[in-house]
Design a protein around this motif. Structure first.
Motif, short mmCIF file in Angstrom:
data_model
loop_
_atom_site.label_atom_id
_atom_site.label_comp_id
_atom_site.label_asym_id
_atom_site.label_seq_id
_atom_site.Cartn_x
_atom_site.Cartn_y
_atom_site.Cartn_z
N ARG A 111 0.82 -1.21 0.00
CA ARG A 111 0.00 0.00 0.00
C ARG A 111 0.85 1.27 0.00
NH1 ARG A 111 -4.84 0.61 4.20
NH2 ARG A 111 -5.67 -0.98 2.79
N ALA A 112 1.94 1.27 0.78
CA ALA A 112 2.77 2.47 0.87
C ALA A 112 3.36 2.84 -0.49
CB ALA A 112 3.88 2.26 1.90
N THR A 113 3.86 1.81 -1.22
CA THR A 113 4.45 2.06 -2.53
C THR A 113 3.41 2.55 -3.51
OG1 THR A 113 6.14 0.37 -2.16
CG2 THR A 113 5.72 1.01 -4.43
N VAL A 114 2.24 1.89 -3.53
CA VAL A 114 1.20 2.27 -4.48
C VAL A 114 0.69 3.69 -4.19
CG1 VAL A 114 -1.13 1.74 -5.29
CG2 VAL A 114 0.52 -0.11 -4.93
N LYS A 115 0.50 4.03 -2.90
CA LYS A 115 0.06 5.38 -2.56
C LYS A 115 1.10 6.42 -2.97
CE LYS A 115 -1.91 6.22 1.37
NZ LYS A 115 -2.17 6.27 2.83
N HIS A 116 2.38 6.06 -2.82
CA HIS A 116 3.47 6.97 -3.13
C HIS A 116 3.49 7.32 -4.62
CE1 HIS A 116 7.36 8.90 -2.91
NE2 HIS A 116 7.87 8.05 -3.78
N VAL A 117 3.11 6.38 -5.48
CA VAL A 117 3.23 6.59 -6.93
C VAL A 117 1.87 6.49 -7.63
CG1 VAL A 117 5.59 5.73 -6.94
CG2 VAL A 117 3.71 4.14 -7.36
N ALA A 118 0.77 6.59 -6.88
CA ALA A 118 -0.56 6.33 -7.44
C ALA A 118 -0.84 7.18 -8.68
CB ALA A 118 -1.63 6.57 -6.39
N ARG A 119 -0.53 8.47 -8.61
CA ARG A 119 -0.86 9.36 -9.74
C ARG A 119 0.01 9.09 -10.96
NH1 ARG A 119 2.62 13.75 -10.15
NH2 ARG A 119 4.21 13.85 -8.52
#
Length: 352
Positions: A253-261
């Motif tokens: 989740r942390a990685t995906v939130k960090h690069v979501a956009r």
């Protein structure tokens, strides 16, 4: 759903049970590498949902070792002689693939908000773990590079399975014939697992060492008549599941939130790179005198273990696929730093 709040044992049960069920359903649907794709999809969903579990790297390398034994089984003296005749073409293909990835990386650096250094390391076509480590050593955003690398692996696996279905047809995966070809005996099984364990030990020394060492040593011993590679369907299924789960859980989740956009841009860039390599496979299939599917799997940008699995299951030339993927893996590791710094300098010149 916040999976982190559930007991660890229950999270493992969901991963194993859900991945097994998804793999079985896709297997019955006739999708190549279904036993890899099912656990991969479930693991990605669990990672995004916040699970705390991770597949140990030792298990991941063990899975690679089993896949390496499957590939080694297909290596014969005739195959090696055929590969040796095409070494110059293989070097050329490796150079072109690395060049294509550099062009895509430069395009990302120039026309997207992704930093130039992350674009360079993230688009390198293979050796994901090595590229992530090298990127962090050079001060790049390791989480962004990791996301770019593993998104490409997922894209390659999904597109590879889809294209394989188009060429092979919607028949049940070839797992049963693979196992049936391997005469089962306990001595052969013990020796095969010993070779796989040797590959696991080499994992700290070489990128994808667990797979490559097993292929090389297993093939050599088999050619000399000293090893009768023996595996079971259960071992192969577990290997597929472990590899798929390990890759999928990297999307935490942390990685995906960090690069979501940035994920849409990353997906588009990876699809473009895969399509360029696919276009390259058409003329190469005539040059090498091989079927398109084998050449497509061999030129796909990354995912050596996944491409080996699809090649074996679809009856493609697994030895050729692994040979060309391995050559590019070596090329990427040796040229990765040079290409990354070249892209960064070019980007600086364009926007200075």
């Amino acid at each position: 759903m916040e999976l982190a709040k559930f007991p660890i044992g229950l999270q493992w049960a969901v991963l194993v049970g859900g991945g097994g069920l998804a793999g079985y359903v896709l297997h019955q649907a006739g999708l190549p590498a279904a036993l890899l794709l099912g656990p991969l999809a479930v693991a990605i969903c669990m990672g995004v949902a916040g699970t705390r579990i991770r597949v140990p790297r030792l298990m991941f390398r063990s899975g690679q070792g089993i896949v390496g034994l499957m590939v080694a089984k297909s290596v014969t003296l005739g195959v090696l002689l055929a590969l040796s005749e095409d070494w110059h073409l293989m070097l050329l293909v490796t150079a072109i693939t690395i060049l294509l990835s550099a062009v895509v990386g430069l395009g990302l650096a120039c026309f997207s908000p992704i930093p130039a250094d992350a674009s360079a390391w993230g688009t390198a076509p293979g050796a994901a773990s090595a590229m992530i480590a090298m990127a962090e050593e050079n001060g790049s955003d390791g989480r962004l590079v990791a996301c770019m690398q593993y998104v490409r692996v997922v894209c390659v696996v999904m597109l590879g399975a889809w294209i394989s279905t188009l060429f092979v047809g919607s028949s049940h995966p070839h797992l049963a014939p693979i196992v049936a070809e391997l005469p089962f005996n306990w001595i052969g099984l013990g020796m095969s697992l010993a070779i796989a364990f040797l590959g696991v030990l080499s994992g700290n020394l070489l990128p994808a060492g667990a797979l490559l060492t097993t292929v090389i040593v297993g093939s050599a011993l088999q050619l000399f008549g000293w090893l009768d590679i023996t595996l079971s369907g259960t071992l192969i299924t577990l290997a597929y599941g472990v590899i798929g789960s390990y890759i999928g859980l990297r999307f935490d989740r942390a990685t995906v939130k960090h690069v979501a956009r940035l994920i849409p841009l990353i997906v588009v860039a990876n699809v473009v790179l895969i399509l360029l390599c696919t276009a390259l496979a058409w003329p190469l299939s005539y040059l090498f005198g091989k079927d398109f599917l084998s050449v497509f799997l061999a030129t796909s940008p990354g995912g050596l273990d996944a491409m080996a699995i699809i090649a074996v299951e679809t009856g493609s030339d697994a030895s050729f696929v692994v040979a060309l993927q391995t050559l590019r893996l070596i090329g990427v590791v040796l040229s990765g730093s040079f290409c990354a710094h070249l892209i960064i300098r070019w980007n600086a010149r364009v926007f200075r």
